[in-house]
Design an enzyme around this catalytic site. Structure first.
Site, PDB file in Angstrom:
ATOM      1  N   GLU A  46       0.872  -1.384   0.265  1.00  0.00           N
ATOM      2  CA  GLU A  46       0.063  -0.317  -0.061  1.00  0.00           C
ATOM      3  C   GLU A  46       1.132   1.282   0.551  1.00  0.00           C
ATOM      4  OE1 GLU A  46      -1.617   1.007   4.219  1.00  0.00           O
ATOM      5  OE2 GLU A  46      -3.656   1.799   3.395  1.00  0.00           O
ATOM      6  N   ASN A 106      -7.074   6.371  -1.579  1.00  0.00           N
ATOM      7  CA  ASN A 106      -5.807   5.521  -1.766  1.00  0.00           C
ATOM      8  C   ASN A 106      -6.069   4.065  -2.225  1.00  0.00           C
ATOM      9  OD1 ASN A 106      -4.314   3.308  -0.305  1.00  0.00           O
ATOM     10  ND2 ASN A 106      -4.737   4.068   1.806  1.00  0.00           N
ATOM     11  N   LYS A 123      -9.356   2.362  -2.118  1.00  0.00           N
ATOM     12  CA  LYS A 123      -9.406   0.993  -0.339  1.00  0.00           C
ATOM     13  C   LYS A 123     -10.774   1.486   0.235  1.00  0.00           C
ATOM     14  CE  LYS A 123      -6.695   1.465   4.253  1.00  0.00           C
ATOM     15  NZ  LYS A 123      -5.438   1.562   4.058  1.00  0.00           N
ATOM     16  N   GLU A 142      -6.034   8.878   8.268  1.00  0.00           N
ATOM     17  CA  GLU A 142      -6.480   8.568   6.628  1.00  0.00           C
ATOM     18  C   GLU A 142      -7.413   8.851   6.080  1.00  0.00           C
ATOM     19  OE1 GLU A 142      -5.354   4.319   4.555  1.00  0.00           O
ATOM     20  OE2 GLU A 142      -4.941   3.995   6.478  1.00  0.00           O
ATOM     21  N   CYS A 168      -4.500  -2.918   2.402  1.00  0.00           N
ATOM     22  CA  CYS A 168      -4.553  -2.604   4.298  1.00  0.00           C
ATOM     23  C   CYS A 168      -5.521  -3.426   5.087  1.00  0.00           C
ATOM     24  CB  CYS A 168      -3.689  -1.530   4.963  1.00  0.00           C
ATOM     25  SG  CYS A 168      -2.700  -2.025   6.400  1.00  0.00           S
ATOM     26  N   ASN A 193       0.441  -0.902   5.486  1.00  0.00           N
ATOM     27  CA  ASN A 193       0.954   0.249   6.695  1.00  0.00           C
ATOM     28  C   ASN A 193       0.444  -0.324   7.100  1.00  0.00           C
ATOM     29  OD1 ASN A 193       3.210   2.586   4.914  1.00  0.00           O
ATOM     30  ND2 ASN A 193       1.705   1.230   3.677  1.00  0.00           N
TER      31      ASN A 193
HETATM   32  N1  CDV Z   1      -2.817   1.190   6.298  1.00  0.00           N
HETATM   33  C1  CDV Z   1      -3.904   0.910   7.378  1.00  0.00           C
HETATM   34  O1  CDV Z   1      -4.996   0.197   6.369  1.00  0.00           O
HETATM   35  N2  CDV Z   1      -4.047   0.826   8.441  1.00  0.00           N
HETATM   36  C2  CDV Z   1      -4.390  -0.375   9.477  1.00  0.00           C
HETATM   37  C3  CDV Z   1      -4.203   0.144  10.995  1.00  0.00           C
HETATM   38  C4  CDV Z   1      -4.421   1.332  11.727  1.00  0.00           C
HETATM   39  C5  CDV Z   1      -4.968  -1.270  12.627  1.00  0.00           C
HETATM   40  C6  CDV Z   1      -4.483  -1.366   9.304  1.00  0.00           C
HETATM   41  O2  CDV Z   1      -4.886  -2.521   9.349  1.00  0.00           O
HETATM   42  O3  CDV Z   1      -3.610  -2.538   9.182  1.00  0.00           O
END
Ligand code: CDV
Length: 309
Positions: A46, A106, A123, A142, A168, A193
């Site tokens: 990501e 994103n 996303k 975000e 993510c 991330n």
């Molecule tokens: N970049 C993300 O979406 N990170 C989230 C953190 C904040 C929990 C994740 O689900 O990994």
């Protein structure tokens, strides 16, 4: 047998001062490794081109927009597309997208072996908050910088497999995989991330974070009889640690390849798409076994309701 050799190109940290061009050189080096290991598809994280900027609180929109790409490919990323095209490797990576009409997402894209973009995902499940939060050890903005994705969860028939993407936090939501599963997905590509510590609970450290990530991807893979490739951006970015744990999960939910470092590292596995068939035609044969008359609440209600005491 429909084997695709998949590479998960985990990336180490990207500092605020690192240029897109420098990052793309690292991505190309990972692609070179992938070529030497005969990869057909390579998945990057990501927001692969920059530091994880949503940890920084910004009020100046010009400062925010610096982290966004206005077109893809662009000058900085064209060499990556060119190398992937030369090698005949399909790639997927995430970046911050600024649309011509000024919307921020994103995003991740998927190419075919000719370097043509065949799929785009924005996303859906954006974690974090909009305003500066004094209660957190660090920020996760975000919800401030991105709109929720407007493209839904789609699949593409690409290079002999049905491929889907998510990003993510999406990997923690069963709805993500099930919608993709209902569209016949065989290979879910995702980057992440994930901070090594929960910003709202310091006791939730690396071990638990890695466990939750793996648990989510294994469940999603098994319950939808699909391969899942989850790829981290890891290591310490400007003092902020991100976890690694990139992995490839098979359609039975077993981890078949896993990163060991928190740095640039390629994991590789030969993934037979035909392995999806058994689960999809037996225990998770959706057409025969799903009971949609009981699932309406999933799309009509967000928060949980509790019975009265
Ligand atoms: N970049 C993300 O979406 N990170 C989230 C953190 C904040 C929990 C994740 O689900 O990994």
């Amino acid at each position: 047998m429909r084997e695709l050799i998949i590479g998960g190109a985990q990336m180490g940290p990207i500092q605020k001062a690192d240029s897109r061009e420098a990052v793309v050189r690292r991505m190309i080096a990972l692609l070179d490794q992938a070529k030497s290991r005969n990869c057909d598809v390579v998945v990057f994280p990501e927001l692969a081109l920059t530091t994880f900027f949503p940890r920084w609180y910004m009020e100046d929109q010009a400062e925010v927009d610096f982290w966004f790409e206005r077109e893809m490919p662009n000058g900085a990323t064209e060499p990556l597309f060119a190398r992937a095209r030369d090698y005949g490797i399909a790639i997927s990576f995430g970046y911050a997208e600024l649309t011509p009409d000024g919307r921020h997402f994103n995003t991740s894209i998927l190419t075919n072996r000719k370097g043509e973009i065949v799929g785009k995902y924005r996303k859906v499940h954006l974690p974090g908050h909009v305003e500066y939060d004094t209660q957190r050890a660090f920020q996760h903005l975000e919800k401030r910088y991105f709109l929720p994705g407007d493209l839904g969860f789609n699949v593409w028939s690409n290079e002999g497999a049905v491929m889907g993407m998510c990003i993510c936090n999406d990997r923690r939501w069963p709805e993500t995989y099930r919608v993709l599963g209902l569209k016949g997905v065989e290979l879910v590509l995702l980057g992440y991330n994930t901070p090594s510590v929960n910003s709202q609970m310091s006791a939730e450290g690396l071990e638990k974070r890695l466990f939750h990530s793996q648990l989510s991807m294994q469940a999603g893979a098994y319950q939808n009889a699909t391969w899942v490739v989850g790829v981290a951006k890891a290591g310490v970015e400007d003092g902020h640690p991100l976890m690694g744990g990139s992995m490839i999960v098979d359609p039975n939910g077993f981890v078949v390849a896993k990163a060991e470092s928190e740095d640039d590292e390629l994991i590789v596995h030969g993934c037979d798409m035909d392995l999806c068939e058994f689960g999809k035609t037996t225990i998770f044969d959706f057409a025969r076994h799903r009971r949609i008359e009981h699932y309406g609440i999933i799309t009509s209600q967000t928060g949980a309701s509790r019975p009265a005491d």
